[in-house]
Scaffold this active site. Structure first.
Site, PDB file in Angstrom:
ATOM      1  N   PHE A 129     -10.374 -19.305  32.969  1.00  0.00           N
ATOM      2  CA  PHE A 129      -9.165 -18.389  32.139  1.00  0.00           C
ATOM      3  C   PHE A 129      -7.934 -19.486  31.827  1.00  0.00           C
ATOM      4  O   PHE A 129      -7.365 -20.612  32.407  1.00  0.00           O
ATOM      5  CB  PHE A 129      -8.762 -18.259  33.637  1.00  0.00           C
ATOM      6  CG  PHE A 129      -8.150 -16.174  32.999  1.00  0.00           C
ATOM      7  CD1 PHE A 129      -8.903 -15.441  33.087  1.00  0.00           C
ATOM      8  CD2 PHE A 129      -6.825 -16.727  33.786  1.00  0.00           C
ATOM      9  CE1 PHE A 129      -7.302 -14.462  32.393  1.00  0.00           C
ATOM     10  CE2 PHE A 129      -6.060 -15.649  33.562  1.00  0.00           C
ATOM     11  CZ  PHE A 129      -6.410 -14.738  32.685  1.00  0.00           C
ATOM     12  N   ASP A 201     -11.724 -21.155  41.504  1.00  0.00           N
ATOM     13  CA  ASP A 201     -10.437 -20.393  41.607  1.00  0.00           C
ATOM     14  C   ASP A 201     -11.398 -18.847  41.699  1.00  0.00           C
ATOM     15  O   ASP A 201     -12.440 -18.535  40.719  1.00  0.00           O
ATOM     16  CB  ASP A 201     -10.154 -19.875  39.927  1.00  0.00           C
ATOM     17  CG  ASP A 201      -9.288 -18.765  39.210  1.00  0.00           C
ATOM     18  OD1 ASP A 201      -9.564 -17.800  40.166  1.00  0.00           O
ATOM     19  OD2 ASP A 201      -8.780 -18.436  38.406  1.00  0.00           O
ATOM     20  N   TYR A 226      -5.330  -8.484  43.597  1.00  0.00           N
ATOM     21  CA  TYR A 226      -5.557  -7.347  42.562  1.00  0.00           C
ATOM     22  C   TYR A 226      -6.668  -6.328  42.215  1.00  0.00           C
ATOM     23  O   TYR A 226      -6.796  -5.089  41.555  1.00  0.00           O
ATOM     24  CB  TYR A 226      -3.995  -6.982  41.698  1.00  0.00           C
ATOM     25  CG  TYR A 226      -3.949  -7.974  41.007  1.00  0.00           C
ATOM     26  CD1 TYR A 226      -4.897  -7.646  39.753  1.00  0.00           C
ATOM     27  CD2 TYR A 226      -3.265  -9.548  41.158  1.00  0.00           C
ATOM     28  CE1 TYR A 226      -4.827  -9.529  38.727  1.00  0.00           C
ATOM     29  CE2 TYR A 226      -3.205 -10.353  40.103  1.00  0.00           C
ATOM     30  CZ  TYR A 226      -4.233  -9.866  38.982  1.00  0.00           C
ATOM     31  OH  TYR A 226      -3.517 -11.163  37.963  1.00  0.00           O
ATOM     32  N   LYS A 227      -7.744  -6.925  41.621  1.00  0.00           N
ATOM     33  CA  LYS A 227      -9.009  -6.780  41.000  1.00  0.00           C
ATOM     34  C   LYS A 227      -9.563  -6.694  41.845  1.00  0.00           C
ATOM     35  O   LYS A 227      -9.488  -5.133  42.209  1.00  0.00           O
ATOM     36  CB  LYS A 227      -9.347  -7.724  40.800  1.00  0.00           C
ATOM     37  CG  LYS A 227      -8.686  -9.187  39.485  1.00  0.00           C
ATOM     38  CD  LYS A 227      -9.516 -10.548  39.006  1.00  0.00           C
ATOM     39  CE  LYS A 227      -8.893 -11.328  38.130  1.00  0.00           C
ATOM     40  NZ  LYS A 227      -8.402  -9.997  36.789  1.00  0.00           N
TER      41      LYS A 227
END
Length: 416
Positions: A129, A201, A226-227
């Site tokens: 990412f 991560d 928040y996922k």
């Protein structure tokens, strides 16, 4: 053979199906973007009012003590740790994933400077990412000590890249674009055998796939809430540090919340003895309080059952797309092998952005990632087989009728 009726029947006997009622899902929406932003837990509305009206409105500054605000990052961290294979006192919920990555990277590099001086390579993968790579680049620029970022890709494997000059390895457990998942234990052992420390991560793992940080003998891990954890837009992230590393060095963002006795108001910094040393400044209590609502729902589910349902749903999605959209230029980039698949499915399409906008306009919310990636997140807590069937049927119709081929669908928004 799959039919919609069989999907409905399967949903009726799904042991996780009752948890769907724990969330507020808009009518007429099939939500397949929980890998980007999870949905609203029903408990969050009342909890937010409680924090606003009672804890802040009435309790005021007293709530740091009476409502437990000061201890909340650690208390939430202990809850989250149960989903990560971590023990109490090993996780704190705080800051953003990017900031927590910076802290973990700094701590790992300092350990290596003492134990294996001269190592100057930070190893990651080209398809990691982007924020992870950006934070590494920022650290290298800040230190000015000759560190370099080395990236694996199709021409350079992780094993080939793990030379004796590698200090730290930074990997996403589940790749954000393809959904490819590492074997955490095997990869950690591989890094350790080469004398490197490893930062995981977990942004696309936490709450979606089983994670066992202690069992994998991991060093550091970061991720967001928040996922798949449904903590709310921009909700605080988390950092996990193995107990063997916690007290070795304090992290560079040495704000007063990481101090051993912050209210002594001492001039000199003395870090907390445990995981709280990875805190920085005063925490955002409203958003942090809402994280607990999503965590409480996630903790009602057995992660083995979540994983089993995720694989059933992602298998179904792949099978239906390939059977019903076979005449269209869709290329699967998500692994078929269960052992290396996360909880989202990605297909390439040359007009992927426009196709996704047309899907969203029809109530199927996924997202788009460059280049040409249609990404569909499967959150087993609130997605069922009927949702998958209906989503693929709408995708088929959009492709067959070329409904995506309209100027408004090609117009790029700020967030894709």
């Amino acid at each position: 053979m799959h039919t919609r009726e069989r999907c409905i029947e399967a949903d009726l006997v799904d042991p996780l199906a009752p948890l769907r009622q724990e969330f507020e899902l808009p009518e007429g929406v099939i939500y397949l973007d929980g890998n980007s932003l999870g949905v609203l837990p029903r408990a969050a509305r009342a909890r937010s009012l409680d924090v606003l009206e009672k804890e802040w409105g009435v309790g005021l500054v007293r709530s740091w003590n009476t409502a437990g605000w000061f201890a909340l990052p650690s208390r939430l961290g202990d809850k989250l740790g149960r989903l990560l294979g971590a023990g109490d006192g090993e996780v704190v919920v705080t800051d953003t994933t990017s900031l927590n990555l910076f802290k973990a990277l700094a701590a790992a590099l300092r350990i290596q400077q003492v134990e294996r001086p001269g190592r100057r390579i930070i190893l990651s993968e080209r398809d990691n990412f982007p924020t992870d790579l950006y934070m590494v680049q920022g650290m290298i620029d800040l230190l000015q000590q000759g560190y370099e970022l080395r990236l694996t890709d199709d021409s350079l494997s992780l094993q080939e890249a793990l030379s004796d000059d590698v200090a730290v390895v930074l990997l996403s457990h589940v790749n954000y674009r393809t959904g490819t998942m590492y074997d955490m234990a095997a990869t950690t052992a591989q890094a350790h055998a080469a004398g490197a420390l490893l930062i995981w991560d977990l942004a696309h793992s936490a709450g979606a796939v089983p994670v066992d940080l202690q069992g994998a003998d991991a060093d550091f891990a970061v991720g967001c809430t928040y996922k798949y954890l449904n903590g709310g837009p921009g909700s605080p992230a988390f950092i996990w540090v193995s107990p063997r590393h916690q007290a070795r060095f304090w992290q560079p963002l040495s704000g007063w919340w990481g101090h051993n006795r912050p209210f002594d108001m001492a001039v000199d910094y003395t870090p907390d003895r445990g995981i709280r040393r990875f805190l920085c400044g005063t925490q955002p209590m409203l958003s942090m309080s809402l994280v607990e609502c999503g965590l409480d729902v996630a903790l009602k589910a057995d992660m083995a059952a979540v994983r089993a349902k995720s694989l059933v749903l992602t298998d179904l999605f792949i099978e239906l797309v390939e059977a019903r959209c076979a005449s269209h230029p869709l290329t699967l980039i998500t692994p078929r092998d269960h052992a290396v698949r996360g909880s989202h499915v990605s297909f390439l399409h040359p007009d992927g952005y426009a196709v996704m906008q047309a899907l969203i306009d029809r109530g199927v919310i996924g997202d788009y990632r460059e280049p040409e990636v249609l990404r569909f997140g499967i959150t087993p807590l609130y997605v069922g087989q009927t949702d998958v069937w209906d989503a693929v049927e709408i995708l088929r119709d959009i492709l067959d009728t070329r409904a995506w081929d309209r100027p408004e669908y090609a117009r790029r928004s700020a967030v894709t």
